[in-house]
Write an enzyme that holds these catalytic residues in place. Structure first.
Site, short mmCIF file in Angstrom:
data_model
loop_
_atom_site.label_atom_id
_atom_site.label_comp_id
_atom_site.label_asym_id
_atom_site.label_seq_id
_atom_site.Cartn_x
_atom_site.Cartn_y
_atom_site.Cartn_z
N GLY B 243 0.80 -1.21 0.00
CA GLY B 243 0.00 0.00 0.00
C GLY B 243 0.84 1.27 0.00
O GLY B 243 2.07 1.23 0.14
N HIS B 244 0.15 2.40 -0.10
CA HIS B 244 0.87 3.67 -0.17
C HIS B 244 1.59 4.00 1.14
O HIS B 244 1.10 3.72 2.21
CB HIS B 244 -0.02 4.83 -0.61
#
Lengths: 350, 350, 350
Positions: B243-244
């Site tokens: 994920g970011h």
């Protein structure tokens, strides 16, 4: 629901091809297949599960395929057969044949001079076929596919768009590889030396049998030294990961999002639920069923159904139960202690 | 098992390169590497785990790599060393060198005039290199890859087919990105307003260090504002989701199908099992091991092994146990009640 | 953190566009957006969660967006508003507008003569648009995308690189499909006959509404007979699998790695955590929240949060607890037996 073109078939013609017994008008003309729920008067639908009996009652389908026990469940023209779902699959394929190859190499495809492509294969736009690869008769290689050196693709196989097959891998006949599939990427072979990972070359291949179907974005790693093997008739759903040196036995079906770790051996005719996990180096017998979301950590040597998912609950209830789960061993010890309590009354009444 | 070409090496030559002690004929000529199980008389195999000792007894391998404790376990010509698996990795790479770049830009590749491609890099068919991108010396960009604007790819890095790198991301040196990898897609940044999601622009980058390997169809999201960072030597298996704003510490290895939620920080030299999950915004210390199929919901501040999978059972047994699990908190209360029962005898004997 | 170009906006201009109340200097000029942690003096940051209050104290941001309760939490020029995260999303989009289409068909793209492409759409290099497809106004079709026959892509939709859309599928307006997405692959429809699987043709479509975003390498299968439907405003993260005939209600958001089995119906405005699983043929009400790593096996008919993950533990502790979990039903029976023990004292004191 796709319009299936202009050809229609009477129940009589259908039964002549696929067997079964006709009840009601044998000259009823079928134009398309449909679900009970959304069928129109020119459609044939099917009943394969008793829970859809209410839909059978309400359907507008012109004709229906039913099992022997449901012969009287409708008055519509119908075909009565042993396995309505299989029968329906055949009828649906009659109305919706898989599109055939449009022979030829698209001008934007890149086919190495030392590759062999059957004359009646279709090589789509921007597909790349490298040196030494062989593409069998009637194959369809979709747009943007990459076929590595010395890959062999058997006759009648279809690759949808953007499939990548690494060098040396072998794909059987009548195989379907959906978009984004990767065959033959390196297995996760690493050796640890002083805090750093050394890559172990992955020099085995992937060997895929005949009549295999592999879903979108599924990945199958090449073997480390020996090969990764997917036997005939295996069906893999989308986003499955198959590690290096795995063997999947013939006619096993695996649902989406499952991960199979390296060197696991899965038997024939297994059914494996979605998002399950198979640990590395274990063996699973023929005919095993594994429930969805279940991690198999040990070999299974006999058929049966195996399950290991945590059943969901409302969050508050889960908070309480999950907290106790962390103390389950202690709870079991406390129960043992209660069971061992001396029978006090006898001693306390001198 | 790939034929490894014509070159052979004697045990003496091998030991001269990689160390270790030779036992038996030092002039034995090795032509290829193999598993104990499938080795032929011109192969060298290895023993890294005592459970394969029976295979060592039965092997037809001409030579073997063994650890110091297994020096006497075979009479075959052998190399005795501290870490047979690492040693084997080196020998295998000697026989199976990674293919080098074939310098040049394929005529069907699309390289923007404002991109910089090293003269000895290989740009494959139908690859696309956008404005401002830099491709380092000796890189291989596979067929159908898409390299966005201002991307930097370090020297000696290899992208297999159909990899997508979004604009602005930075990939280090000697990195391997397998087919279907996506680097720099938007993170899942959404703000809720009156029942509708508003997209939060994702303007960070992905920064990938040197000597990283990323498996097929793995995805790494760009940061929301700051960057997503994968440090040197990290090894990611297939179908992992990062994920970011995640940071993965150097030399951490993560097995397939694992999901890492946004802003999680994972330490160095961790080992994370397949299909595990790491919650967002948590921190995992260096050297942590996480078992397969385990969800980590809280930060872990000390090394050790952490596990959380439901162990599978035959389905019937699972039905009974899982049903009780929903009442575990109640069961614990009932045990407490039993423990608190007044010591009746004393009161009942007035 | 990307440099956002040269344009700056004063707080006054920002508040004129998006509302909110300015506290401090309304003429403060903002040049970019940033996190509190990494902001510089020309940046605007935001506080949406009280746990970042320490970062607010320490930030070097020139301006901040805060909620009404945090009006006094900083002395920096600030915008006070009801929902700082939504407000920030809007400001960030002001500084970082999504790149527009660069109208035109790249010379290496392959557009069938019987496809209709809007004049101001951008068709990237090596993209393939098949017969009968329609590409709406202002669309961007990325490099290497494959758009099948009769696909419809609505206006303002963007496909990043290497997306595959199978024939007949319909994608709405202002949709974003990230790299590697597959839309319309065959569902896992198989009928078993005498140990072999028969393929059931998958002839439904995928219908995607407006304002949907789908993350990298997510796959959405076409319907078996009826369609798979993703309603307006749905947000799917990376590597999600959507089975055939699933329906996902409007404005539902689903985090990465989740698998949704065939024919599941998910309501509107649901929030589904990562790596969760939804069984086939079940219905989930509007407004349901499902925790990460949770398998939903039965229909849920009322809003609320539902959870089912095994909480992780240090491995040794897990070994003991997981072992007892296999005997939980027996433990419960033993507790029942203890509870039923005759009240011995009374009987033993004659």
């Amino acid at each position: 629901m796709t319009d299936s073109g202009s050809r229609s078939y009477s129940l009589r013609e259908i039964a002549r091809r696929f067997g079964g017994e006709i009840a009601g008008d044998p000259d009823f003309e079928v134009r398309r297949v449909a679900t009970l729920e959304n069928a129109g008067p020119d459609s044939i639908a099917f009943l394969a599960n008793a829970r859809y009996l209410p839909q059978l009652k309400a359907t507008r389908a012109g004709a229906v395929i039913v099992g022997k026990g449901d012969r009287a469940a409708t008055g519509a023209p119908r075909i009565v057969c042993a396995n309505p779902y299989v029968y329906f699959a055949r009828v649906s394929a009659l109305f919706n044949p898989a599109p055939g190859a449009r022979p030829g190499v698209h001008p934007t495809a890149v086919v190495d001079g030392a590759a062999r492509v059957a004359g009646n294969a279709e090589i789509g736009p921007c597909a790349v076929i490298e040196r030494g690869a062989e593409i069998g008769a009637g194959c369809v290689i979709g747009a943007g596919c990459s076929i590595g050196e010395d890959v062999v693709i058997g006759a009648g196989t279809r690759l949808y768009a953007n499939v990548s097959v690494y060098r040396g891998c072998v794909v059987g006949q009548r195989v379907i590889l959906h978009a984004g599939v990767v065959i033959g990427s390196d297995g996760f072979g690493l050796a640890m030396e002083e805090g750093r990972w050394i890559k172990v070359p992955q020099i085995g291949r992937v060997m895929i049998g005949d009549d295999v179907e592999i879903g979108a974005n599924t990945t199958v790693d090449r073997g480390a030294l020996d090969d990764t093997v997917i036997e005939d008739g295996v069906k893999l759903d989308n986003q499955i990961q198959v590690g290096h040196n795995v063997r999947i036995g013939a006619h096993t079906a695996i649902a989406a999002c499952t991960g199979i770790a390296g060197s696991a051996k899965i038997g024939r005719n297994c059914r494996i639920g979605g998002a399950s996990g198979i640990a590395g180096h274990i063996t699973i017998a023929d005919g095993v069923e594994i429930s969805t979301y279940t991690l198999i950590t040990k070999s299974i040597d006999r058929p049966g159904t195996y399950t290991g998912a945590y059943a969901f609950e409302p969050h508050r209830q889960w908070l309480r139960n999950a907290a106790q789960l962390r103390h389950l061993d202690e709870l079991a010890r406390r129960v043992r202690a209660l069971e061992k309590k001396p029978k006090q009354p006898k001693r306390s009444t001198p």
